[in-house]
Design a protein around this motif. Structure first.
Motif, short mmCIF file in Angstrom:
data_model
loop_
_atom_site.label_atom_id
_atom_site.label_comp_id
_atom_site.label_asym_id
_atom_site.label_seq_id
_atom_site.Cartn_x
_atom_site.Cartn_y
_atom_site.Cartn_z
N VAL A 12 0.80 -1.23 0.00
CA VAL A 12 0.00 0.00 0.00
C VAL A 12 0.83 1.28 0.00
N LEU A 13 2.12 1.17 0.19
CA LEU A 13 2.96 2.38 0.30
C LEU A 13 3.71 2.65 -1.01
N PRO A 14 4.29 3.87 -1.17
CA PRO A 14 4.98 4.23 -2.41
C PRO A 14 6.07 3.21 -2.77
N LYS A 15 6.20 2.99 -4.08
CA LYS A 15 7.07 1.90 -4.53
C LYS A 15 8.55 2.27 -4.55
N ASP A 16 8.88 3.52 -4.27
CA ASP A 16 10.31 3.83 -4.20
C ASP A 16 10.88 3.65 -2.79
N ILE A 17 10.11 3.07 -1.90
CA ILE A 17 10.64 2.73 -0.57
C ILE A 17 11.55 1.52 -0.69
N GLN A 18 12.69 1.58 0.00
CA GLN A 18 13.57 0.41 0.10
C GLN A 18 13.23 -0.31 1.41
N TRP A 19 12.80 -1.56 1.28
CA TRP A 19 12.39 -2.33 2.45
C TRP A 19 13.52 -3.23 2.93
N HIS A 20 13.86 -3.10 4.21
CA HIS A 20 14.88 -3.96 4.81
C HIS A 20 14.23 -4.93 5.79
N MET A 21 14.59 -6.18 5.69
CA MET A 21 14.14 -7.16 6.67
C MET A 21 15.21 -7.25 7.76
N ILE A 22 14.84 -6.87 8.98
CA ILE A 22 15.84 -6.80 10.05
C ILE A 22 15.66 -7.90 11.09
N GLY A 23 14.59 -8.68 10.99
CA GLY A 23 14.29 -9.65 12.03
C GLY A 23 14.87 -11.02 11.75
N HIS A 24 14.67 -11.91 12.69
CA HIS A 24 15.08 -13.29 12.48
C HIS A 24 14.21 -13.90 11.39
N LEU A 25 14.84 -14.62 10.47
CA LEU A 25 14.12 -15.10 9.29
C LEU A 25 13.55 -16.48 9.46
N GLN A 26 12.31 -16.63 9.02
CA GLN A 26 11.76 -17.97 8.86
C GLN A 26 11.93 -18.32 7.39
N ARG A 27 12.68 -19.39 7.17
CA ARG A 27 13.05 -19.72 5.78
C ARG A 27 11.84 -19.91 4.87
N ASN A 28 10.78 -20.51 5.41
CA ASN A 28 9.62 -20.81 4.56
C ASN A 28 8.84 -19.56 4.16
N LYS A 29 9.21 -18.40 4.70
CA LYS A 29 8.50 -17.16 4.35
C LYS A 29 9.32 -16.24 3.44
N VAL A 30 10.56 -16.63 3.17
CA VAL A 30 11.43 -15.78 2.33
C VAL A 30 10.76 -15.51 0.98
N LYS A 31 10.04 -16.51 0.47
CA LYS A 31 9.43 -16.38 -0.86
C LYS A 31 8.44 -15.20 -0.96
N TYR A 32 7.84 -14.83 0.16
CA TYR A 32 6.84 -13.76 0.10
C TYR A 32 7.44 -12.37 -0.10
N MET A 33 8.73 -12.23 0.18
CA MET A 33 9.33 -10.88 0.04
C MET A 33 10.40 -10.83 -1.04
N ALA A 34 10.64 -11.97 -1.71
CA ALA A 34 11.79 -12.04 -2.63
C ALA A 34 11.66 -11.11 -3.83
N HIS A 35 10.44 -10.70 -4.16
CA HIS A 35 10.28 -9.83 -5.32
C HIS A 35 10.55 -8.37 -5.03
N PHE A 36 10.70 -8.00 -3.76
CA PHE A 36 10.89 -6.56 -3.51
C PHE A 36 11.90 -6.23 -2.42
N VAL A 37 12.24 -7.16 -1.53
CA VAL A 37 13.10 -6.77 -0.40
C VAL A 37 14.45 -6.25 -0.91
N ASP A 38 14.93 -5.20 -0.27
CA ASP A 38 16.14 -4.53 -0.73
C ASP A 38 17.39 -5.05 -0.03
N LEU A 39 17.27 -5.30 1.28
CA LEU A 39 18.42 -5.80 2.05
C LEU A 39 17.90 -6.64 3.21
N ILE A 40 18.52 -7.80 3.40
CA ILE A 40 18.15 -8.68 4.52
C ILE A 40 19.28 -8.65 5.54
N HIS A 41 18.99 -8.13 6.74
CA HIS A 41 20.05 -7.92 7.74
C HIS A 41 20.41 -9.16 8.54
#
Ligand SMILES: *Cc1c(COP(=O)(O)O)cnc(C)c1O
Length: 225
Positions: free
Chosen positions: A57-86
């Motif tokens: 819902v937010l402007p598409k020029d936002i760079q989204w960073h995933m900073i939390g602990h990752l659940q591997r089975n959910k990586v697929k939901y953000m793979a098309h847009f996430v900018d950096l995974i910390h």
């Protein structure tokens, strides 16, 4: 209004060479829009589903960073847009990110999370484990990820010398890694992500190039996220 004021005073206290990641976890879209209107473009979330909902819902020029602990089975939901995974703390997770990035013909930048705090609860890799990943043959085969640096979280303590010591140790480690010749060409150790609302000044003084700041921008969170 308070968000705008917080951002103004925060930007005054950080050098322009340091990237500010505005940590918007648990906060409503309207707060993120306020921060966006104040000029911020980099936002951090710690839950994949929450980040996806906000991305949509937010402007598409936002760079989204995933900073939390990752659940591997959910990586697929953000793979098309996430900018950096910390918070990458295993080779298995890197492989999954690579696999999902490939489906979208993307290269996703990742930071390896180092354990620098004394507490038992914090996630993260030992320095040895990080070196093993960087040296591994298998890493070279992951063409759809890039190791962009390291991330760390200091101990939750009021002892500033302890926190400074932990930041220094990670900075020193990154510098040692930079002086080595790794064969994989998907390694670019440019970023050191450390520092939050309570300790970002100390982190910057000790080599941070990227700070993750939530409550100092958006105010206290209502629940533990
Ligand atoms: C929540 C969070 C932050 C931001 O914390 P604040 O103290 O609100 O600035 C930074 N990094 C990580 C990994 C977080 O989960």
């Amino acid at each position: 209004m308070i968000i705008l004021q917080n951002i103004k005073s925060l930007l005054k206290s950080i050098p322009s060479s340091v990237t500010l990641v505005a940590v918007s976890k648990t906060k409503p879209v309207s707060d993120i829009q306020d921060a966006y209107d104040a000029g911020l473009r980099v936002f951090g979330e710690n839950k994949i589903q929450e980040m996806v909902n906000k991305y949509e819902v937010l402007p598409k020029d936002i760079q989204w960073h995933m900073i939390g602990h990752l659940q591997r089975n959910k990586v697929k939901y953000m793979a098309h847009f996430v900018d950096l995974i910390h918070g990458v703390d295993s080779f298995k997770t890197l492989k999954e990110i690579d696999k999902q990035a490939k489906k979208h013909h993307r290269v996703i930048s990742c930071l390896l999370q180092a354990k620098i705090a004394e507490e038992e609860t914090k996630f993260g890799l030992s320095f040895d484990a990080i070196e093993n990943i960087l040296q591994s043959q298998e890493l070279e085969e992951l063409k759809n990820i890039q190791i962009y640096g390291l991330m760390g979280m200091a101990s939750f303590t009021s002892d500033k010398s302890q926190v400074a010591k932990e930041f220094q140790s990670l900075h020193g480690f990154l510098n040692r890694l930079k002086s080595k010749d790794f064969t994989a060409n998907n390694i670019a150790l440019e970023t050191l992500s450390m520092g939050m609302s309570g300790d970002y000044e100390l982190a910057i003084a000790n080599g941070s190039t990227m700070i993750r700041v939530g409550s100092a921008i958006f105010g206290a969170r209502n629940y533990i996220a």
